[in-house]
Write a protein that holds these residues in place. Structure first.
Motif, short mmCIF file in Angstrom:
data_model
loop_
_atom_site.label_atom_id
_atom_site.label_comp_id
_atom_site.label_asym_id
_atom_site.label_seq_id
_atom_site.Cartn_x
_atom_site.Cartn_y
_atom_site.Cartn_z
N ILE A 84 -3.91 1.98 5.35
CA ILE A 84 -3.09 1.64 6.69
C ILE A 84 -3.16 2.54 7.75
N ASN A 85 -3.54 2.29 9.02
CA ASN A 85 -3.46 3.55 10.18
C ASN A 85 -2.22 3.20 11.11
N SER A 86 -1.67 4.44 11.34
CA SER A 86 -0.48 4.19 12.19
C SER A 86 -0.75 5.16 13.30
N SER A 87 -0.17 4.60 14.33
CA SER A 87 -0.43 5.60 15.72
C SER A 87 0.81 4.68 16.60
N ASN A 88 1.20 5.46 17.61
CA ASN A 88 2.40 5.01 18.53
C ASN A 88 1.84 3.80 19.32
N SER B 122 0.68 -1.04 0.01
CA SER B 122 -0.21 -0.20 -0.02
C SER B 122 0.80 1.25 -0.14
N SER B 123 0.24 2.27 -0.58
CA SER B 123 0.83 3.57 -0.42
C SER B 123 -0.22 4.54 -0.01
N HIS B 124 -1.21 4.13 0.96
CA HIS B 124 -2.05 4.99 1.28
C HIS B 124 -2.17 4.75 3.04
N ALA B 125 -1.97 5.76 3.68
CA ALA B 125 -1.91 5.44 5.09
C ALA B 125 -2.53 6.73 5.85
N PHE B 126 -2.88 6.31 7.09
CA PHE B 126 -3.54 7.39 7.92
C PHE B 126 -2.88 7.53 9.40
N ASN B 127 -3.28 8.49 10.05
CA ASN B 127 -2.82 8.86 11.57
C ASN B 127 -4.18 9.03 12.33
N ILE B 128 -5.05 7.97 12.66
CA ILE B 128 -6.20 8.32 12.92
C ILE B 128 -6.04 7.46 14.48
N GLU C 254 -2.95 -2.20 10.54
CA GLU C 254 -2.30 -0.92 11.21
C GLU C 254 -0.78 -1.15 11.14
N ASN C 255 0.00 -0.13 11.15
CA ASN C 255 1.53 -0.54 11.41
C ASN C 255 1.97 0.94 11.68
N MET C 256 2.80 0.90 12.87
CA MET C 256 3.26 2.24 13.46
C MET C 256 4.06 3.14 12.84
N GLU C 257 4.69 2.69 11.58
CA GLU C 257 5.54 3.61 10.79
C GLU C 257 5.19 4.13 9.51
N ALA C 258 3.94 3.45 9.07
CA ALA C 258 3.68 3.60 7.76
C ALA C 258 3.39 5.07 7.35
#
Length: 178
Positions: free
Chosen positions: A94-98, A60-66, A118-122
């Protein structure tokens, strides 16, 4: 350039950029300023919110920070929280969070927002790539569903996921760069 988070998710052919949104953004920016790559490939693992297969590779090349706080509808953000570097084709979101989701109900709510994994760095990897006008893609192997067994399943499947990523990337590189 091939990058990964590092820590227990290191690969001999990838540069470690750090774990989480902040470390990865800072370290990847430094790397890109030293040697601006034409393409960035981020490899790592991911958790599945609702639908998917354990130990399957997703690109994927589509990520979010929700963040989880959004689910309560008591918070808002003025910050950009979506990056899509490949608008020409549909990709997984892909959603990213810490933080790593280990609550099935929350995972279902994230899925209802249209998020797949989800992946923390994407998000930080794609954000840096967009800012620096570099093509980028995330190649992730699913290790777990986002539920009460998330950490236990991650531990159980992590080594096999790393092996699958190494094999996939070897084939990918042969097909695309030889």
């Amino acid at each position: 350039m091939i990058v990964c988070a590092g820590g227990n998710e290191s690969f001999k052919f990838a540069k470690n950029i750090g774990i989480g949104l902040i470390e990865s953004a800072i370290n990847l920016t430094k790397l890109c300023l030293e040697t601006k790559p034409k393409t960035l490939i981020f490899i790592g693992t991911c958790g599945i919110y609702n639908q998917g297969e354990i130990l399957k590779i997703y690109r994927s090349s589509h990520a979010f920070n929700i963040e989880f706080s959004k689910l309560s509808a008591n918070f808002y953000t003025p910050a950009l929280n979506e990056i899509n570097l490949n608008v020409s084709r549909e990709t997984y979101k892909i959603n990213s969070s810490n933080y790593i989701c280990q609550n099935k109900k929350a995972a279902e709510e994230f899925s209802n927002l249209g998020l797949d994994f989800e992946n923390m760095e994407a998000f930080s990897v794609l954000s840096v790539a967009k800012k620096m006008h570099i093509k980028a893609e995330c190649i992730l192997c699913a290790t777990n569903f986002c539920d009460e067994n998330a950490h236990k399943d991650f531990i159980k499947n992590h080594q096999k996921a790393k092996e699958k990523l190494e094999n996939f990337l070897t084939d990918f590189m042969d097909e695309n760069f030889l």
